[in-house]
Design a protein around this motif. Structure first.
Motif, short mmCIF file in Angstrom:
data_model
loop_
_atom_site.label_atom_id
_atom_site.label_comp_id
_atom_site.label_asym_id
_atom_site.label_seq_id
_atom_site.Cartn_x
_atom_site.Cartn_y
_atom_site.Cartn_z
N THR A 192 59.67 99.56 3.78
CA THR A 192 60.47 98.87 4.88
C THR A 192 61.79 98.94 4.78
OG1 THR A 192 58.55 97.23 4.87
CG2 THR A 192 60.37 96.45 5.85
N TYR A 193 62.32 99.34 5.87
CA TYR A 193 63.93 99.10 6.26
C TYR A 193 64.34 98.19 7.21
CZ TYR A 193 62.86 104.04 4.53
OH TYR A 193 62.59 105.16 3.95
N LYS A 194 65.69 97.81 7.01
CA LYS A 194 66.19 97.02 8.02
C LYS A 194 67.37 98.06 8.58
CE LYS A 194 69.52 94.43 5.12
NZ LYS A 194 69.76 93.05 4.86
N ILE A 208 63.49 95.88 12.47
CA ILE A 208 62.75 96.17 10.98
C ILE A 208 61.97 97.44 11.26
CG2 ILE A 208 60.97 95.44 9.58
CD1 ILE A 208 63.18 94.05 8.98
N THR A 219 59.18 99.94 9.41
CA THR A 219 58.01 99.93 8.40
C THR A 219 57.40 101.29 8.40
OG1 THR A 219 57.56 97.50 8.37
CG2 THR A 219 55.81 98.94 7.25
N ILE A 223 61.37 89.26 11.30
CA ILE A 223 62.64 90.08 11.88
C ILE A 223 63.77 89.26 11.19
CG2 ILE A 223 63.86 90.20 13.92
CD1 ILE A 223 61.51 91.98 13.90
N PHE A 224 65.13 89.93 10.86
CA PHE A 224 65.91 89.42 10.27
C PHE A 224 67.15 89.17 11.22
CE2 PHE A 224 66.64 93.84 10.42
CZ PHE A 224 68.19 93.95 10.54
N ASN A 227 54.64 95.43 9.87
CA ASN A 227 55.05 94.82 8.87
C ASN A 227 54.74 93.38 8.71
OD1 ASN A 227 57.63 93.60 8.18
ND2 ASN A 227 57.65 94.80 10.15
N GLN A 275 60.22 97.29 14.72
CA GLN A 275 60.21 95.64 15.24
C GLN A 275 61.38 94.96 15.77
OE1 GLN A 275 56.96 94.57 12.00
NE2 GLN A 275 56.96 93.39 13.43
N THR A 298 58.30 88.66 19.15
CA THR A 298 58.51 90.09 18.58
C THR A 298 57.77 91.03 19.28
OG1 THR A 298 58.29 88.78 16.39
CG2 THR A 298 58.33 91.13 16.40
N ASN A 346 68.65 94.11 16.15
CA ASN A 346 68.49 94.42 14.64
C ASN A 346 66.92 94.75 14.65
OD1 ASN A 346 70.97 93.10 13.73
ND2 ASN A 346 70.27 91.12 14.17
N MET A 400 57.20 91.64 7.04
CA MET A 400 58.46 91.08 6.52
C MET A 400 59.21 90.27 7.47
SD MET A 400 58.65 92.54 3.51
CE MET A 400 60.24 92.20 2.86
#
Length: 236
Positions: free
Chosen positions: A204-206, A193, A195, A235-236, A231, A23, A164, A191, A233
């Motif tokens: 889940t990873y970034k 994400i 999952t 988007i960061f 996921n 994502q 997204t 960036n 979580m």
């Protein structure tokens, strides 16, 4: 890493499915989305070298026995500079180190004709050269190491919304994390994400510019193959 090179094609196809959701924000799409929507293949980002594609795993032992002993005429133990890598290769391939290499050749190639020996010799040469370069023999080994999974994606499903981009990559055995790390290095402005869901756990990873960090883990819920694996979580 699991040695997929020792498996038959049927054994590889029977490996469990894993779902990896990628994502990122629609504001960051650039041309990255094209990789997921236009004839997707891991090979577009990390191509399999041609010399790995022409070699087939089921004849590894026969090919090595033929090439390393020069049709049963030479014993590698008599070549000190050559022997250590032979031991390493055979151990990697799950082959017991022969007490007598010439006997090993004869047992491996019993009932083979000269044409078959010649084919084994060429394959053995390619196995040896491949192993010297990357410590793997075949295309499936290359994929397992550099893509993270032993074959290309089984299915690619897009879940793009207004804000997204979400793409679910269905693979065998393991998620394509090494491949995704390379992808993020190609697009340092993005960036991600990631999952990953298998039958037991959701992780889940970034991911940014080649840096992969685990940020969450939980037991997997009971889902079907057709359910979305996006996921929550954000988007960061």
């Amino acid at each position: 890493m699991q040695n997929y090179e020792l498996m038959t094609p049927n054994e590889i196809n029977d490996l469990p499915k894993v779902y990896a959701t990628v994502q990122f924000s629609t504001e960051q799409i650039t041309n990255c989305l094209d990789l997921f929507t236009k004839d997707f293949s891991f090979n577009k980002v990390i191509p399999i070298p041609e010399n790995y594609q022409i070699v087939h795993g089921p004849v590894i032992e026969k090919a090595l026995a033929t090439y390393l002993t020069n049709f049963g005429r030479n014993n590698p133990q008599m070549m000190p500079g050559y022997y250590p890598i032979i031991v390493e290769m055979l151990q990697y391939a799950g082959i017991t180190i022969p007490e007598d290499f010439n006997t090993w050749f004869r047992e491996c190639t019993a009932n083979c004709d000269t044409e078959t020996w010649q084919r084994f010799y060429q394959l053995g040469y390619q196995y040896y050269e491949n192993y010297k370069r990357t410590k793997i023999f075949t295309a499936v080994g290359f994929c397992g190491r550099f893509w993270g999974t032993p074959s290309d994606a089984i299915e690619v499903t897009s879940h793009t919304t207004k804000n997204t981009v979400g793409v679910v990559l269905t693979t065998l055995a393991k998620p394509p994390l090494p491949w995704l790390v390379v992808l993020s290095e190609m697009y340092p402005a993005l960036n991600f994400i990631i999952t990953v869901e298998d039958s037991n756990v959701i992780v889940t990873y970034k991911l940014h510019w080649g840096s992969l960090e685990k940020i969450h883990e939980e037991p997997a819920s009971v889902t079907t193959d057709n359910e979305s694996k996006l996921n929550t979580m954000g988007i960061f």
